[in-house]
Scaffold this active site. Sequence first.
Site, PDB file in Angstrom:
ATOM      1  N   GLU A  91      41.101 -29.060  63.037  1.00 13.97           N
ATOM      2  CA  GLU A  91      41.967 -28.839  61.863  1.00 13.97           C
ATOM      3  C   GLU A  91      41.167 -28.951  60.562  1.00 13.97           C
ATOM      4  O   GLU A  91      41.642 -29.499  59.572  1.00 13.97           O
ATOM      5  CB  GLU A  91      43.184 -29.773  61.889  1.00 13.97           C
ATOM      6  CG  GLU A  91      44.113 -29.407  63.036  1.00 13.97           C
ATOM      7  CD  GLU A  91      45.462 -30.087  62.998  1.00 13.97           C
ATOM      8  OE1 GLU A  91      46.031 -30.216  61.904  1.00 13.97           O
ATOM      9  OE2 GLU A  91      45.936 -30.471  64.072  1.00 13.97           O
ATOM     10  N   SER A 121      35.447 -22.676  61.985  1.00 14.90           N
ATOM     11  CA  SER A 121      35.633 -22.996  60.563  1.00 14.90           C
ATOM     12  C   SER A 121      35.921 -21.722  59.778  1.00 14.90           C
ATOM     13  O   SER A 121      36.746 -21.703  58.859  1.00 14.90           O
ATOM     14  CB  SER A 121      34.367 -23.667  60.004  1.00 14.90           C
ATOM     15  OG  SER A 121      34.026 -24.789  60.777  1.00 14.90           O
ATOM     16  N   ILE A 157      41.565 -24.492  72.975  1.00 13.16           N
ATOM     17  CA  ILE A 157      43.009 -24.555  72.773  1.00 13.16           C
ATOM     18  C   ILE A 157      43.599 -25.765  73.495  1.00 13.16           C
ATOM     19  O   ILE A 157      43.613 -25.834  74.730  1.00 13.16           O
ATOM     20  CB  ILE A 157      43.682 -23.235  73.234  1.00 13.16           C
ATOM     21  CG1 ILE A 157      42.992 -22.041  72.547  1.00 13.16           C
ATOM     22  CG2 ILE A 157      45.175 -23.266  72.943  1.00 13.16           C
ATOM     23  CD1 ILE A 157      42.850 -22.133  71.032  1.00 13.16           C
ATOM     24  N   LEU A 160      44.320 -20.611  67.566  1.00 10.14           N
ATOM     25  CA  LEU A 160      43.741 -19.978  66.379  1.00 10.14           C
ATOM     26  C   LEU A 160      42.237 -19.730  66.579  1.00 10.14           C
ATOM     27  O   LEU A 160      41.735 -18.640  66.314  1.00 10.14           O
ATOM     28  CB  LEU A 160      43.971 -20.919  65.176  1.00 10.14           C
ATOM     29  CG  LEU A 160      43.519 -20.458  63.807  1.00 10.14           C
ATOM     30  CD1 LEU A 160      44.325 -19.250  63.345  1.00 10.14           C
ATOM     31  CD2 LEU A 160      43.697 -21.597  62.782  1.00 10.14           C
ATOM     32  N   GLU A 188      38.450 -19.063  67.854  1.00  8.47           N
ATOM     33  CA  GLU A 188      37.797 -18.143  68.797  1.00  8.47           C
ATOM     34  C   GLU A 188      36.347 -18.564  68.975  1.00  8.47           C
ATOM     35  O   GLU A 188      35.813 -19.323  68.158  1.00  8.47           O
ATOM     36  CB  GLU A 188      37.865 -16.705  68.252  1.00  8.47           C
ATOM     37  CG  GLU A 188      39.285 -16.193  68.144  1.00  8.47           C
ATOM     38  CD  GLU A 188      39.350 -14.728  67.734  1.00  8.47           C
ATOM     39  OE1 GLU A 188      38.294 -14.076  67.597  1.00  8.47           O
ATOM     40  OE2 GLU A 188      40.483 -14.247  67.550  1.00  8.47           O
ATOM     41  N   PRO A 189      35.685 -18.026  69.993  1.00  5.14           N
ATOM     42  CA  PRO A 189      34.288 -18.428  70.212  1.00  5.14           C
ATOM     43  C   PRO A 189      33.419 -18.250  68.963  1.00  5.14           C
ATOM     44  O   PRO A 189      32.560 -19.083  68.682  1.00  5.14           O
ATOM     45  CB  PRO A 189      33.833 -17.507  71.345  1.00  5.14           C
ATOM     46  CG  PRO A 189      35.098 -17.193  72.104  1.00  5.14           C
ATOM     47  CD  PRO A 189      36.190 -17.162  71.084  1.00  5.14           C
TER      48      PRO A 189
HETATM   49  C1  LIG Z   1      39.172 -31.598  70.947  1.00  2.00           C
HETATM   50  C2  LIG Z   1      39.442 -30.332  70.203  1.00  2.00           C
HETATM   51  C3  LIG Z   1      40.708 -29.774  70.206  1.00  2.00           C
HETATM   52  C4  LIG Z   1      40.959 -28.561  69.551  1.00  2.00           C
HETATM   53  N1  LIG Z   1      42.214 -28.003  69.616  1.00  2.00           N
HETATM   54  C5  LIG Z   1      42.410 -26.774  69.036  1.00  2.00           C
HETATM   55  C6  LIG Z   1      43.672 -26.123  69.165  1.00  2.00           C
HETATM   56  O1  LIG Z   1      44.626 -26.658  69.770  1.00  2.00           O
HETATM   57  N2  LIG Z   1      43.809 -24.878  68.633  1.00  2.00           N
HETATM   58  C7  LIG Z   1      42.802 -24.250  67.962  1.00  2.00           C
HETATM   59  O2  LIG Z   1      43.001 -23.136  67.506  1.00  2.00           O
HETATM   60  N3  LIG Z   1      41.592 -24.853  67.815  1.00  2.00           N
HETATM   61  C8  LIG Z   1      41.378 -26.097  68.334  1.00  2.00           C
HETATM   62  N4  LIG Z   1      40.148 -26.716  68.216  1.00  2.00           N
HETATM   63  C9  LIG Z   1      39.079 -25.998  67.543  1.00  2.00           C
HETATM   64  C10 LIG Z   1      38.710 -26.586  66.187  1.00  2.00           C
HETATM   65  O3  LIG Z   1      39.697 -26.286  65.244  1.00  2.00           O
HETATM   66  C11 LIG Z   1      37.325 -26.061  65.846  1.00  2.00           C
HETATM   67  O4  LIG Z   1      36.412 -26.717  66.724  1.00  2.00           O
HETATM   68  C12 LIG Z   1      36.959 -26.321  64.408  1.00  2.00           C
HETATM   69  O5  LIG Z   1      37.717 -25.505  63.545  1.00  2.00           O
HETATM   70  C13 LIG Z   1      35.471 -26.048  64.152  1.00  2.00           C
HETATM   71  O6  LIG Z   1      35.134 -24.779  64.629  1.00  2.00           O
HETATM   72  P1  LIG Z   1      33.888 -24.591  65.607  1.00  2.00           P
HETATM   73  O7  LIG Z   1      34.002 -25.544  66.737  1.00  2.00           O
HETATM   74  O8  LIG Z   1      33.768 -23.161  65.911  1.00  2.00           O
HETATM   75  O9  LIG Z   1      32.645 -25.069  64.750  1.00  2.00           O
HETATM   76  P2  LIG Z   1      31.900 -24.213  63.637  1.00  2.00           P
HETATM   77  O10 LIG Z   1      32.850 -23.393  62.851  1.00  2.00           O
HETATM   78  O11 LIG Z   1      30.741 -23.551  64.270  1.00  2.00           O
HETATM   79  O12 LIG Z   1      31.398 -25.373  62.680  1.00  2.00           O
HETATM   80  C14 LIG Z   1      30.349 -26.257  63.084  1.00  2.00           C
HETATM   81  C15 LIG Z   1      30.134 -27.250  61.998  1.00  2.00           C
HETATM   82  O13 LIG Z   1      29.713 -26.610  60.817  1.00  2.00           O
HETATM   83  C16 LIG Z   1      29.996 -27.429  59.720  1.00  2.00           C
HETATM   84  N5  LIG Z   1      30.550 -26.621  58.646  1.00  2.00           N
HETATM   85  C17 LIG Z   1      31.694 -25.926  58.623  1.00  2.00           C
HETATM   86  N6  LIG Z   1      31.842 -25.294  57.446  1.00  2.00           N
HETATM   87  C18 LIG Z   1      30.766 -25.601  56.705  1.00  2.00           C
HETATM   88  C19 LIG Z   1      30.295 -25.260  55.400  1.00  2.00           C
HETATM   89  N7  LIG Z   1      31.022 -24.465  54.613  1.00  2.00           N
HETATM   90  N8  LIG Z   1      29.108 -25.741  54.980  1.00  2.00           N
HETATM   91  C20 LIG Z   1      28.343 -26.525  55.770  1.00  2.00           C
HETATM   92  N9  LIG Z   1      28.734 -26.905  56.999  1.00  2.00           N
HETATM   93  C21 LIG Z   1      29.910 -26.443  57.467  1.00  2.00           C
HETATM   94  C22 LIG Z   1      30.975 -28.510  60.194  1.00  2.00           C
HETATM   95  O14 LIG Z   1      30.298 -29.754  60.330  1.00  2.00           O
HETATM   96  C23 LIG Z   1      31.388 -28.012  61.549  1.00  2.00           C
HETATM   97  O15 LIG Z   1      31.724 -29.052  62.428  1.00  2.00           O
HETATM   98  C24 LIG Z   1      39.897 -27.928  68.845  1.00  2.00           C
HETATM   99  C25 LIG Z   1      38.627 -28.513  68.815  1.00  2.00           C
HETATM  100  C26 LIG Z   1      38.387 -29.703  69.482  1.00  2.00           C
HETATM  101  C27 LIG Z   1      37.004 -30.288  69.445  1.00  2.00           C
END
Ligand SMILES: Cc1cc2nc3c(=O)[nH]c(=O)nc-3n(C[C@H](O)[C@H](O)[C@H](O)COP(=O)(O)OP(=O)(O)OC[C@H]3O[C@@H](n4cnc5c(N)ncnc54)[C@H](O)[C@@H]3O)c2cc1C
Length: 398
Positions: A381, A151, A176, A144, A146-147
């Site tokens: 998640e 969130s 992923i 799901l 992407e770079p």
């Molecule tokens: C070990 C690991 C396994 C993973 N496995 C999968 C997988 O199997 N499939 C998949 O699709 N994804 C996977 N992910 C991705 C994961 O779902 C994302 O890392 C997560 O959704 C956060 O997105 P991001 O890393 O882009 O951080 P960003 O979206 O950049 O968020 C950074 C931080 O911003 C803060 N934040 C978020 N929203 C708000 C808000 N509204 N207000 C203030 N602060 C906020 C939170 O503290 C968040 O940690 C995995 C991630 C990790 C670390």
Amino acid sequence: MSHTPLPGNRDTSWLGWPFFDARHDELGHTLDAWAAQHVANVDHTIDTDTTCRTLVRTLGEAGWLRWCVPAGPDGSWGGKLPEIDSRAVCILRETLGYYDGLADFAFAMQGLGSGAISLGGSDAIRARYLPRVAEGSAIAAFALTEPDAGSDVAAMTCTARLDGDHYVLDGAKTWISNGGIADFYCVFVRTGEAPGARGISAFVVDANTPGLDASERLDVIAPHPLATLRFTNCRVPVGNRLGEAGQGFKLAMQTLDIFRASVAAAALGFARRAMDEGVQRARTRPMFGGTLGDLQLTQAALGDMATAIDASALLTYRAAWMRDVQGTRTTRAAAMAKMTATESAQAVIDRALQMFGGAGVQSGMMVERLYREIRALRIYEGATEVQKLIIGRDILKS
Ligand SMILES: Cc1cc2nc3c(=O)[nH]c(=O)nc-3n(C[C@H](O)[C@H](O)[C@H](O)COP(=O)(O)OP(=O)(O)OC[C@H]3O[C@@H](n4cnc5c(N)ncnc54)[C@H](O)[C@@H]3O)c2cc1C
């Protein structure tokens, strides 16, 4: 480095709580005995890909993966029950997590990675993939993120355009889990039926499909298979679409809804393990003419830890019970469970590690591993901040 040998000592009295049926009690006890024997001593010094492949096969052969897919007509999809039972999934994740984080990961990803197929696949697709997921002969993944869309998942830019009887996928997915070792990926991409979340569709893509590259791996503090996926002119048959065109976001959210409480359960398993390690340490570490546990500050810490664990467990199994028994929307309850259990587990593990002094940060110690393993659960998640917003908005809406 040796770990405190705990198998056989684990407190499973919580299985008597009113959230559970006799079937859960039996599952919890049988699984606990099995896990103590088969996953308590996973060798973390060998290659993580190999370990995960072995764990998926072992869990499949023992029948545990049958709990993460539905049974299907005449049991043909391989699942244990007609519907996925959230309490069973939580018991599985908590118990596996207690003994080994990678065992929990291997189990969880089979469910998360095939959830969109269970929910939205055609019968032909379900029959093709789910039995192999259940027996552990095919490894699943959920793609799901992407770079630039984590969130804010609806900001995704990876696309699929229809070309005859195929869709053509282009773009990247990252973070992923099982990336690089999966046999197939459930991928969510923009198909453009409508703006934002309503223009996303889901597809199952075999790992060997030309135009899919999963070779770019990511290293993290608690190693497990992770990759960036790159799709370049990647042709996927229309029949591999899961659910209706434009309904992919809903499918992703429904999949996460099933498994979100189980992230809490995994955190709970880690926290209970840290607690047991801490208690053992408190009882045995000689200090100031007695033991560490004779000191009131230690007793207070154990009081905090035990209370945080029970609060997490109650929220976790309430959310699972609501989904299974009441059949109601559990968005708020699951978010409360995920947020509380992951944040509490981090605090509990940190406090347990502190009781070990220098040995707590020594590589190979169980508390050291738990300290690394818990961190990502507060992010994936839905990060804690996202869970708070889900809860707050749900309160205002109701
Ligand atoms: C070990 C690991 C396994 C993973 N496995 C999968 C997988 O199997 N499939 C998949 O699709 N994804 C996977 N992910 C991705 C994961 O779902 C994302 O890392 C997560 O959704 C956060 O997105 P991001 O890393 O882009 O951080 P960003 O979206 O950049 O968020 C950074 C931080 O911003 C803060 N934040 C978020 N929203 C708000 C808000 N509204 N207000 C203030 N602060 C906020 C939170 O503290 C968040 O940690 C995995 C991630 C990790 C670390």
